[in-house]
Scaffold this active site. Structure first.
Site, mmCIF file in Angstrom:
data_model
loop_
_atom_site.group_PDB
_atom_site.id
_atom_site.type_symbol
_atom_site.label_atom_id
_atom_site.label_comp_id
_atom_site.label_asym_id
_atom_site.label_seq_id
_atom_site.Cartn_x
_atom_site.Cartn_y
_atom_site.Cartn_z
ATOM 1 N N GLU A 175 2.612 -0.869 4.696
ATOM 2 C CA GLU A 175 2.060 0.367 4.227
ATOM 3 C C GLU A 175 3.495 1.240 3.907
ATOM 4 O OE1 GLU A 175 -0.535 2.226 3.600
ATOM 5 O OE2 GLU A 175 -2.237 0.882 4.673
ATOM 6 N N HIS A 227 0.939 -1.230 0.127
ATOM 7 C CA HIS A 227 -0.035 0.120 -0.088
ATOM 8 C C HIS A 227 0.903 1.321 0.051
ATOM 9 C CE1 HIS A 227 -3.353 -2.495 2.088
ATOM 10 N NE2 HIS A 227 -2.348 -3.227 2.422
ATOM 11 N N TYR A 228 0.199 2.444 -0.465
ATOM 12 C CA TYR A 228 1.004 3.585 -0.118
ATOM 13 C C TYR A 228 0.036 4.209 1.068
ATOM 14 C CZ TYR A 228 -2.146 6.373 -3.455
ATOM 15 O OH TYR A 228 -3.132 6.669 -4.059
ATOM 16 N N THR A 229 0.460 5.267 2.097
ATOM 17 C CA THR A 229 -0.168 5.725 3.172
ATOM 18 C C THR A 229 -1.363 6.552 2.784
ATOM 19 O OG1 THR A 229 1.444 7.174 3.583
ATOM 20 C CG2 THR A 229 1.715 5.116 4.725
ATOM 21 N N HIS A 278 -2.460 -2.694 -3.349
ATOM 22 C CA HIS A 278 -4.058 -2.707 -2.919
ATOM 23 C C HIS A 278 -4.822 -2.811 -3.963
ATOM 24 C CE1 HIS A 278 -6.494 -0.558 0.538
ATOM 25 N NE2 HIS A 278 -6.726 -1.907 0.097
ATOM 26 N N ASP A 335 -3.391 2.323 -5.085
ATOM 27 C CA ASP A 335 -2.045 2.045 -4.507
ATOM 28 C C ASP A 335 -1.524 0.873 -4.342
ATOM 29 O OD1 ASP A 335 -4.318 1.586 -2.445
ATOM 30 O OD2 ASP A 335 -2.937 1.366 -0.781
#
Length: 253
Positions: A90, A25-27, A132, A142
């Site tokens: 993340e 994921h990215y945050t 994700h 993401d």
């Protein structure tokens, strides 16, 4: 051995099976500090196993043996409860909403090292290292088209395929929303076989367009428009071949 910073989150529960999937994921928040706070907030009811900062620091929030709450609704390779079988990472980045930017070298090196150690502990096939957006194309983008999936694959983690020009040319023109026919049937079947939740069918509908866009974010980042050009389809064919080889190898090992 990677250095981990303990940052326990209360947001987890029991697994029903050992993890065999990795979800990146990215945050998608303005700062890493804000993201870390949210992932540890009991009111937020979200978490991940790890958070990797832009400077390469790695925070461990949930033990790998526990089920973190990072993936939400989605499907990959027939699995509809991805949290139950996955480890979530993340990666700090503001994302498309707050100024999406390339991931720093220190951060990617840390992600690669972390994944390497995780895979020493658990059996996670390359075709189950995903973003994700792969499991939830209708909801998520993401870690996005700037994430260096090719670099990850070159380090031995995940699938990557670059087709030869003649292979691209052989697949001809574009398939796009509104199209019907055998080309669409083959495309949808291929995306489904790779792992997406898209059901086989002959209509290039809105769901197909969304799924193609997710595929492009991961495996065709130079074109993220939901239109299946020859290169998009050639990459899909090549990835299916790699995934099939991996499945056979896994059975034989």
């Amino acid at each position: 051995m990677v250095e981990l910073i303990a940052a326990p989150s209360p947001n987890f529960d029991a697994r029903r099976a050992p993890p065999d999937m990795l979800v990146l994921h990215y945050t998608g928040m303005e700062t890493g500090e804000a993201a870390l706070a949210r992932l540890r907030d009991p009111e937020a009811k979200v978490s991940a196993h790890y958070l990797v900062e832009e400077d390469g620091r790695i925070f461990q929030l949930v033990p790998e043996e526990r089920r973190a709450w990072h993936a939400g609704r989605g499907v990959w390779r027939g699995e509809a409860d991805c949290n139950a079988v996955s480890i979530g990472i993340e990666i700090v980045n503001p994302g498309h909403e707050f100024g999406y930017r390339p991931f720093p070298e220190a951060q990617i090196a840390a992600v690669i090292a972390l994944i390497g150690e995780i895979r020493q502990r658990w059996t996670i096939p390359d075709n189950r290292i995903i973003g994700h957006s792969d499991l939830a194309p209708d909801r998520k983008a993401d870690p996005g088209e700037l994430f260096p999936w090719k670099r990850l694959a070159e380090a031995g983690h995940g699938l990557w395929f670059e087709p030869a020009p003649e292979r691209i040319k052989a697949l001809g023109g574009l398939l796009q929303k509104g199209d019907q026919g055998i080309g669409v049937v083959v495309l949808r079947a291929g995306l489904h076989r790779l792992g997406y939740g898209l059901a086989p069918g002959g209509d290039y509908d809105a769901e197909t367009e969304t799924t193609v866009r997710a595929f492009q974010r991961h495996w065709r980042p130079g074109r993220v428009d939901g239109v299946a050009d020859g290169e998009t389809r050639a990459r899909l064919v090549g990835l299916l071949q790699l995934a099939s080889v991996e499945s056979v190898t896994g059975v034989l090992d």
